[in-house]
Design an enzyme around this catalytic site. Structure first.
Site, PDB file in Angstrom:
ATOM      1  N   ASN A 132     -10.195  -2.958  -6.826  1.00  0.00           N
ATOM      2  CA  ASN A 132      -9.393  -1.957  -7.535  1.00  0.00           C
ATOM      3  C   ASN A 132      -9.905  -1.670  -8.936  1.00  0.00           C
ATOM      4  O   ASN A 132      -9.501  -0.678  -9.559  1.00  0.00           O
ATOM      5  CB  ASN A 132      -7.931  -2.403  -7.618  1.00  0.00           C
ATOM      6  CG  ASN A 132      -7.203  -2.354  -6.295  1.00  0.00           C
ATOM      7  OD1 ASN A 132      -6.208  -3.052  -6.107  1.00  0.00           O
ATOM      8  ND2 ASN A 132      -7.684  -1.547  -5.354  1.00  0.00           N
ATOM      9  N   ASP A 149       0.820  -1.202   0.000  1.00  0.00           N
ATOM     10  CA  ASP A 149       0.000   0.000   0.000  1.00  0.00           C
ATOM     11  C   ASP A 149       0.861   1.263   0.000  1.00  0.00           C
ATOM     12  O   ASP A 149       1.905   1.294   0.653  1.00  0.00           O
ATOM     13  CB  ASP A 149      -0.899  -0.015   1.241  1.00  0.00           C
ATOM     14  CG  ASP A 149      -2.049   0.974   1.133  1.00  0.00           C
ATOM     15  OD1 ASP A 149      -2.295   1.489   0.032  1.00  0.00           O
ATOM     16  OD2 ASP A 149      -2.686   1.239   2.163  1.00  0.00           O
TER      17      ASP A 149
END
Length: 216
Positions: free
Chosen positions: A58, A10
């Site tokens: 995503n 991340d």
């Protein structure tokens, strides 16, 4: 001993934004960080590294950002020429043809390699994987823990010992939920592209300092 570690990578986009770069540049630098991390994992004798490259959620991101991620993945698949065994888990067939073809290409190319195994979660969601495994177990009238585990995307891999998330967030975000039931969780404030070999050393030391009881 730490044998299988998972990384939720991340912070790539935030890394680029903080440097007044397009978010897409963060994914290129994220690949460089991954290479550093993998090399140091191999030094520590870690056998399997699973990484969260692209979740099913995503797909809701801007198309330019999605294309940048797929470009990095595809270029890596086409250019890799080392001794790692590379596997993918996720709904690969739903990806653009050029991405899926590169995945199948590198899996076949590295199938007999004897180095560290890199397991890449791409277009992956743990909840969907669990549901799929449960359906298959039920269809075979074998609705047991072992039957479900044997039908997960990670069935060929050893137990997941630890999950590391960078970027300062403290959640699993639908990454290997079944497998992480008794994994050690480690959260780092630094953004993924800033990961270094020293961070891997610290992660290994942290893992080895913990007492794992597995509910006992």
């Amino acid at each position: 001993m730490l044998g299988h570690i998972g990384f939720i990578m991340d912070g790539n986009g935030r890394w680029a934004t903080a440097r007044d770069l397009p978010r897409t540049e963060g994914y290129k630098e994220g690949l460089n960080a991954l290479k550093r991390v993998l090399n140091e994992c191999a030094v520590h004798g870690i056998k399997v590294v699973s990484v969260y490259a692209f979740s099913t959620e995503n797909n809701g991101r801007p198309s330019q950002e999605i294309e940048a991620i797929f470009k990095v993945v595809t270029e890596f698949n086409r250019s890799y020429d080392g001794d790692m065994k590379i596997l993918y888990m996720g709904d690969i067939d739903s990806l653009p043809d050029y991405v899926a073809e590169s995945v199948y290409f590198i899996e076949q190319k590295t199938a007999q390699n004897s180095g560290l195994t890199l397991n890449i979660a791409l277009n992956y969601g743990a909840r969907a994987d669990i549901v799929r495994a449960c359906k298959l177990a039920f269809d075979h009238a074998d609705f047991t823990d072992s039957a479900i585990e044997s039908r997960l995307a990670s069935a060929s891999l050893p137990p997941l010992d630890a999950v590391v998330r960078t970027g300062g967030e403290k959640r699993l975000s639908n990454f290997m939920l079944y497998e992480s039931a008794y994994s050690e969780l480690i959260f780092l404030d630094k953004l993924w592209p800033d990961m270094t070999e020293n961070d891997v050393d610290a992660i290994v030391n942290e893992f080895e300092s913990r007492i794992r009881k597995f509910g006992r």
